[in-house]
Design a protein around this motif. Structure first.
Motif, PDB file in Angstrom:
ATOM      1  N   VAL A 109      15.480   5.262  19.925  1.00  0.00           N
ATOM      2  CA  VAL A 109      14.054   5.088  19.630  1.00  0.00           C
ATOM      3  C   VAL A 109      13.756   5.812  18.318  1.00  0.00           C
ATOM      4  CG1 VAL A 109      11.688   5.363  20.450  1.00  0.00           C
ATOM      5  CG2 VAL A 109      13.538   4.978  22.096  1.00  0.00           C
ATOM      6  N   PHE A 110      13.610   5.016  17.243  1.00  0.00           N
ATOM      7  CA  PHE A 110      13.282   5.575  15.935  1.00  0.00           C
ATOM      8  C   PHE A 110      11.774   5.748  15.832  1.00  0.00           C
ATOM      9  CE2 PHE A 110      17.453   3.810  15.227  1.00  0.00           C
ATOM     10  CZ  PHE A 110      18.039   4.737  14.383  1.00  0.00           C
ATOM     11  N   VAL A 111      11.365   6.918  15.373  1.00  0.00           N
ATOM     12  CA  VAL A 111       9.941   7.223  15.232  1.00  0.00           C
ATOM     13  C   VAL A 111       9.658   7.559  13.771  1.00  0.00           C
ATOM     14  CG1 VAL A 111       8.101   8.845  15.837  1.00  0.00           C
ATOM     15  CG2 VAL A 111       9.717   8.070  17.597  1.00  0.00           C
ATOM     16  N   MET A 112       8.638   6.927  13.218  1.00  0.00           N
ATOM     17  CA  MET A 112       8.275   7.165  11.833  1.00  0.00           C
ATOM     18  C   MET A 112       6.778   7.441  11.769  1.00  0.00           C
ATOM     19  SD  MET A 112       7.126   6.239   8.727  1.00  0.00           S
ATOM     20  CE  MET A 112       6.434   4.668   9.171  1.00  0.00           C
ATOM     21  N   LYS A 113       6.452   8.687  11.371  1.00  0.00           N
ATOM     22  CA  LYS A 113       5.044   9.062  11.216  1.00  0.00           C
ATOM     23  C   LYS A 113       4.778   9.225   9.721  1.00  0.00           C
ATOM     24  CE  LYS A 113       1.612  12.363  12.878  1.00  0.00           C
ATOM     25  NZ  LYS A 113       1.384  13.700  13.433  1.00  0.00           N
ATOM     26  N   PRO A 114       4.057   8.252   9.138  1.00  0.00           N
ATOM     27  CA  PRO A 114       3.834   8.317   7.693  1.00  0.00           C
ATOM     28  C   PRO A 114       2.748   9.327   7.346  1.00  0.00           C
ATOM     29  CG  PRO A 114       2.656   6.453   8.605  1.00  0.00           C
ATOM     30  CD  PRO A 114       3.366   7.115   9.761  1.00  0.00           C
ATOM     31  N   GLY A 115       2.500   9.450   6.070  1.00  0.00           N
ATOM     32  CA  GLY A 115       1.358  10.245   5.611  1.00  0.00           C
ATOM     33  C   GLY A 115       0.084   9.431   5.804  1.00  0.00           C
ATOM     34  N   TYR A 116      -0.868   9.619   4.892  1.00  0.00           N
ATOM     35  CA  TYR A 116      -2.171   8.980   5.060  1.00  0.00           C
ATOM     36  C   TYR A 116      -2.420   8.000   3.913  1.00  0.00           C
ATOM     37  CZ  TYR A 116      -2.683  12.709   8.415  1.00  0.00           C
ATOM     38  OH  TYR A 116      -2.475  13.544   9.470  1.00  0.00           O
ATOM     39  N   TYR A 117      -2.841   6.803   4.274  1.00  0.00           N
ATOM     40  CA  TYR A 117      -3.196   5.796   3.277  1.00  0.00           C
ATOM     41  C   TYR A 117      -4.721   5.761   3.172  1.00  0.00           C
ATOM     42  CZ  TYR A 117      -4.512   1.192   1.537  1.00  0.00           C
ATOM     43  OH  TYR A 117      -5.106   0.176   0.853  1.00  0.00           O
ATOM     44  N   PHE A 118      -5.220   5.820   1.931  1.00  0.00           N
ATOM     45  CA  PHE A 118      -6.673   5.774   1.746  1.00  0.00           C
ATOM     46  C   PHE A 118      -7.103   4.358   1.388  1.00  0.00           C
ATOM     47  CE2 PHE A 118     -10.640   6.569  -0.761  1.00  0.00           C
ATOM     48  CZ  PHE A 118     -11.393   7.010   0.325  1.00  0.00           C
ATOM     49  N   GLU A 119      -7.905   3.774   2.256  1.00  0.00           N
ATOM     50  CA  GLU A 119      -8.443   2.435   2.039  1.00  0.00           C
ATOM     51  C   GLU A 119      -9.761   2.594   1.292  1.00  0.00           C
ATOM     52  OE1 GLU A 119      -7.375  -0.867   3.733  1.00  0.00           O
ATOM     53  OE2 GLU A 119      -8.714  -1.443   2.098  1.00  0.00           O
ATOM     54  N   LYS A 120      -9.693   2.367  -0.033  1.00  0.00           N
ATOM     55  CA  LYS A 120     -10.853   2.656  -0.889  1.00  0.00           C
ATOM     56  C   LYS A 120     -12.095   1.863  -0.492  1.00  0.00           C
ATOM     57  CE  LYS A 120      -8.460   4.058  -5.086  1.00  0.00           C
ATOM     58  NZ  LYS A 120      -7.387   3.214  -5.582  1.00  0.00           N
ATOM     59  N   MET A 176       0.829  -1.210   0.000  1.00  0.00           N
ATOM     60  CA  MET A 176       0.000   0.000   0.000  1.00  0.00           C
ATOM     61  C   MET A 176       0.861   1.255   0.000  1.00  0.00           C
ATOM     62  SD  MET A 176      -2.543  -1.612   2.831  1.00  0.00           S
ATOM     63  CE  MET A 176      -1.152  -2.466   3.544  1.00  0.00           C
ATOM     64  N   ASP A 177       0.329   2.314  -0.579  1.00  0.00           N
ATOM     65  CA  ASP A 177       1.041   3.594  -0.627  1.00  0.00           C
ATOM     66  C   ASP A 177       0.753   4.361   0.656  1.00  0.00           C
ATOM     67  OD1 ASP A 177       2.070   6.078  -1.114  1.00  0.00           O
ATOM     68  OD2 ASP A 177       1.235   6.254  -3.143  1.00  0.00           O
ATOM     69  N   MET A 178       1.796   4.533   1.467  1.00  0.00           N
ATOM     70  CA  MET A 178       1.612   5.155   2.778  1.00  0.00           C
ATOM     71  C   MET A 178       1.410   6.670   2.698  1.00  0.00           C
ATOM     72  SD  MET A 178       5.500   4.903   4.258  1.00  0.00           S
ATOM     73  CE  MET A 178       5.958   3.457   3.331  1.00  0.00           C
ATOM     74  N   GLY A 179       1.556   7.224   1.503  1.00  0.00           N
ATOM     75  CA  GLY A 179       1.330   8.660   1.337  1.00  0.00           C
ATOM     76  C   GLY A 179       2.487   9.515   1.853  1.00  0.00           C
ATOM     77  N   GLY A 180       3.698   9.026   1.663  1.00  0.00           N
ATOM     78  CA  GLY A 180       4.873   9.786   2.087  1.00  0.00           C
ATOM     79  C   GLY A 180       5.146   9.663   3.579  1.00  0.00           C
ATOM     80  N   ILE A 181       6.153  10.406   4.024  1.00  0.00           N
ATOM     81  CA  ILE A 181       6.503  10.357   5.444  1.00  0.00           C
ATOM     82  C   ILE A 181       6.480  11.771   6.017  1.00  0.00           C
ATOM     83  CG2 ILE A 181       8.394   9.881   7.075  1.00  0.00           C
ATOM     84  CD1 ILE A 181       9.008   7.387   5.460  1.00  0.00           C
ATOM     85  N   GLU A 182       5.700  11.969   7.057  1.00  0.00           N
ATOM     86  CA  GLU A 182       5.594  13.298   7.687  1.00  0.00           C
ATOM     87  C   GLU A 182       6.745  13.569   8.634  1.00  0.00           C
ATOM     88  OE1 GLU A 182       1.779  13.978   9.490  1.00  0.00           O
ATOM     89  OE2 GLU A 182       1.032  14.713   7.560  1.00  0.00           O
ATOM     90  N   GLU A 183       7.066  12.569   9.449  1.00  0.00           N
ATOM     91  CA  GLU A 183       8.144  12.764  10.422  1.00  0.00           C
ATOM     92  C   GLU A 183       8.991  11.503  10.511  1.00  0.00           C
ATOM     93  OE1 GLU A 183       6.955  14.138  14.341  1.00  0.00           O
ATOM     94  OE2 GLU A 183       5.217  15.143  13.453  1.00  0.00           O
ATOM     95  N   PHE A 184      10.298  11.693  10.642  1.00  0.00           N
ATOM     96  CA  PHE A 184      11.202  10.560  10.818  1.00  0.00           C
ATOM     97  C   PHE A 184      12.374  11.080  11.648  1.00  0.00           C
ATOM     98  CE2 PHE A 184      14.589   7.727   8.722  1.00  0.00           C
ATOM     99  CZ  PHE A 184      14.348   6.689   9.603  1.00  0.00           C
ATOM    100  N   TYR A 185      12.507  10.555  12.859  1.00  0.00           N
ATOM    101  CA  TYR A 185      13.581  11.025  13.736  1.00  0.00           C
ATOM    102  C   TYR A 185      13.965   9.937  14.728  1.00  0.00           C
ATOM    103  CZ  TYR A 185       9.594  12.015  16.863  1.00  0.00           C
ATOM    104  OH  TYR A 185       8.453  11.914  17.624  1.00  0.00           O
ATOM    105  N   VAL A 186      15.040  10.195  15.456  1.00  0.00           N
ATOM    106  CA  VAL A 186      15.484   9.240  16.476  1.00  0.00           C
ATOM    107  C   VAL A 186      15.725   9.986  17.785  1.00  0.00           C
ATOM    108  CG1 VAL A 186      17.946   9.396  15.809  1.00  0.00           C
ATOM    109  CG2 VAL A 186      17.097   7.345  16.977  1.00  0.00           C
ATOM    110  N   LEU A 187      15.391   9.318  18.877  1.00  0.00           N
ATOM    111  CA  LEU A 187      15.598   9.880  20.210  1.00  0.00           C
ATOM    112  C   LEU A 187      16.667   9.057  20.926  1.00  0.00           C
ATOM    113  CD1 LEU A 187      11.844  10.336  21.045  1.00  0.00           C
ATOM    114  CD2 LEU A 187      13.467  12.174  20.572  1.00  0.00           C
ATOM    115  N   LYS A 188      17.572   9.763  21.602  1.00  0.00           N
ATOM    116  CA  LYS A 188      18.688   9.103  22.279  1.00  0.00           C
ATOM    117  C   LYS A 188      18.964   9.843  23.575  1.00  0.00           C
ATOM    118  CE  LYS A 188      22.743   6.866  22.570  1.00  0.00           C
ATOM    119  NZ  LYS A 188      23.179   7.360  23.870  1.00  0.00           N
ATOM    120  N   ALA A 189      19.174   9.095  24.658  1.00  0.00           N
ATOM    121  CA  ALA A 189      19.499   9.730  25.942  1.00  0.00           C
ATOM    122  C   ALA A 189      20.960  10.154  25.937  1.00  0.00           C
ATOM    123  CB  ALA A 189      19.236   8.752  27.074  1.00  0.00           C
ATOM    124  N   LYS A 190      21.181  11.354  26.444  1.00  0.00           N
ATOM    125  CA  LYS A 190      22.562  11.800  26.666  1.00  0.00           C
ATOM    126  C   LYS A 190      22.586  12.410  28.054  1.00  0.00           C
ATOM    127  CE  LYS A 190      26.305  14.483  24.603  1.00  0.00           C
ATOM    128  NZ  LYS A 190      27.334  13.448  24.496  1.00  0.00           N
TER     129      LYS A 190
END
Lengths: 105, 274
Positions: free
Chosen positions: B115-126, B57-71
């Motif tokens: 902690v990798f975080v991936m927030k995709p776009g929107y997929y339309f389920e027809k 399925m087409d996830m509709g791109g990626i809105e956010e992609f980042y990683v969190l690390k304790a320092k």
């Protein structure tokens, strides 16, 4: 008062037991590519190594730097000429040695 | 003669229908969750049905992609959107736009949890006329030092593990809490799937051959519900990658005037004890 003593003793025992069992020491070092090296320490239970002693020995085993891990559990130093060894010293049975030859970018 | 085709067609229709009922899963994959030393990470992000190498399925791109690390006592966020590259992911029966990411070694160098975080776009389920968005977490560890894996990271919805998601034995019980805007979700429906077709990073595809024989569809996607405090538990029967998707737990319920299902996904990995 006696009850409080028992509770405190138990608490102290628990705290001690936690330290004795839960954590093994960890250290990882990398060459920053600018003639400095950063070593970071920690414990396998996730606790910080801030304040833990760090020694750097030269090729003859002579200590050339004696310091402590900073608040981020790290220590950055100028890369020594020749062979060297970094020692993370969190007390008896809790040391880690990293050979300078194994420290890469 | 013609009559004979009817049961066959009916069977095909039923198969097609049950097929669409299987779980949608944001596959967020890198070959190893635990590394002795930091290194460049090769990652893939694809929207599919991992138990069956199913429909893409087409996830509709990626809105956010980042990683969190304790320092120290702080948590450092590193944006990774510029590491993304659009690719095509091809499963045996279909293909769709997906993403590859090469996360540089300088980002994944220190000991600890990432902690990798991936927030995709929107997929339309027809078929259902609804949008879907699966906010996905993947926790990777370097140097055996645990730091952030059990912390909520402030997502609109997320699954927070109570047992190391990268350090499970086969037979362990995976425990976690489902959160929406930081609060536990009681009675959340959570779908669980096994990665029966391991992603091939060289060909950007999943192989046709499955590592599991499913006796029926009920076992392809397992469903569990969170308790009154949002906790879930699931015994892991087989080594490998397991995905958990808490359905519709996110706060956003609508997108472009249509119903939106905002899900929280996490991937965990189990090893056999030998």
């Amino acid at each position: 008062m006696k009850k409080l003593m028992i509770v405190l003793t138990l608490a102290a025992m628990l705290a001690f037991a936690g330290q004795a069992f839960a954590h093994s020491p960890l250290m990882s070092c990398f060459d920053n590519g600018d003639n400095t090296v950063t070593c970071e320490g920690g414990f396998s239970d996730g606790s910080s190594a801030s304040g833990v002693k760090v020694h750097i020995n030269d090729g003859n085993g002579k200590t050339i730097i004696e310091t402590k891990m900073n608040e981020d559990s790290e220590y950055t130093f100028d890369k020594p000429a020749g062979s060297y060894m970094v020692i993370f010293d969190a007390g008896e049975g809790h040391t880690v040695e990293v050979n300078g030859a194994d420290i890469v970018e | 003669m013609k009559k004979r085709f009817i049961p066959l067609l009916t069977a095909l229709c039923v198969m097609a229908f049950t097929g669409s009922a299987f779980a949608h899963f944001m596959v967020f994959y890198t070959p190893e969750m635990i590394m002795e030393k930091g290194k460049e990470l090769d990652m893939r992000i694809a929207f599919t049905h991992p138990a069956e190498a199913g429909h893409m399925m087409d996830m509709g791109g990626i809105e956010e992609f980042y990683v969190l690390k304790a320092k120290g006592d702080k948590v450092v966020k590193t944006d990774l959107k510029d590491t993304l590259k659009e690719i095509t992911w091809t499963n045996p029966h279909s293909s769709a736009p997906a993403f590859a990411a090469k996360v540089p070694k300088k980002v994944v160098r220190s000991m600890g949890d990432y902690v990798f975080v991936m927030k995709p776009g929107y997929y339309f389920e027809k078929e259902e006329g609804v949008y879907m968005q699966q906010i996905t977490k993947l926790v990777v560890n370097v140097g055996e030092m645990p730091t952030l894996w059990n912390e909520p990271v402030g997502l609109p919805c997320e699954i927070v593990p109570l047992i190391k998601p990268y350090g499970l034995w086969t037979g362990n019980v995976f425990k976690a809490q489902v959160l929406s805007e930081g609060k536990p979700v009681a009675g959340a429906e959570v779908e669980v799937e096994y990665m029966s077709h391991m992603p091939n990073l060289d060909t950007n595809s999943m192989p046709a051959e499955s590592s599991v024989e499913y006796p029926n569809g009920a076992l392809v996607t397992q469903t569990i519900f969170s308790d009154a405090n949002g906790y879930i538990s699931f015994g892991i029967p087989k080594a490998g990658w397991w995905g958990f998707a808490a359905l519709g737990v996110g706060p956003d319920k609508e997108y472009k005037g249509k119903e939106l299902g905002q899900d929280a996904v996490i991937w965990v990995k189990a090893e056999d004890m030998k």
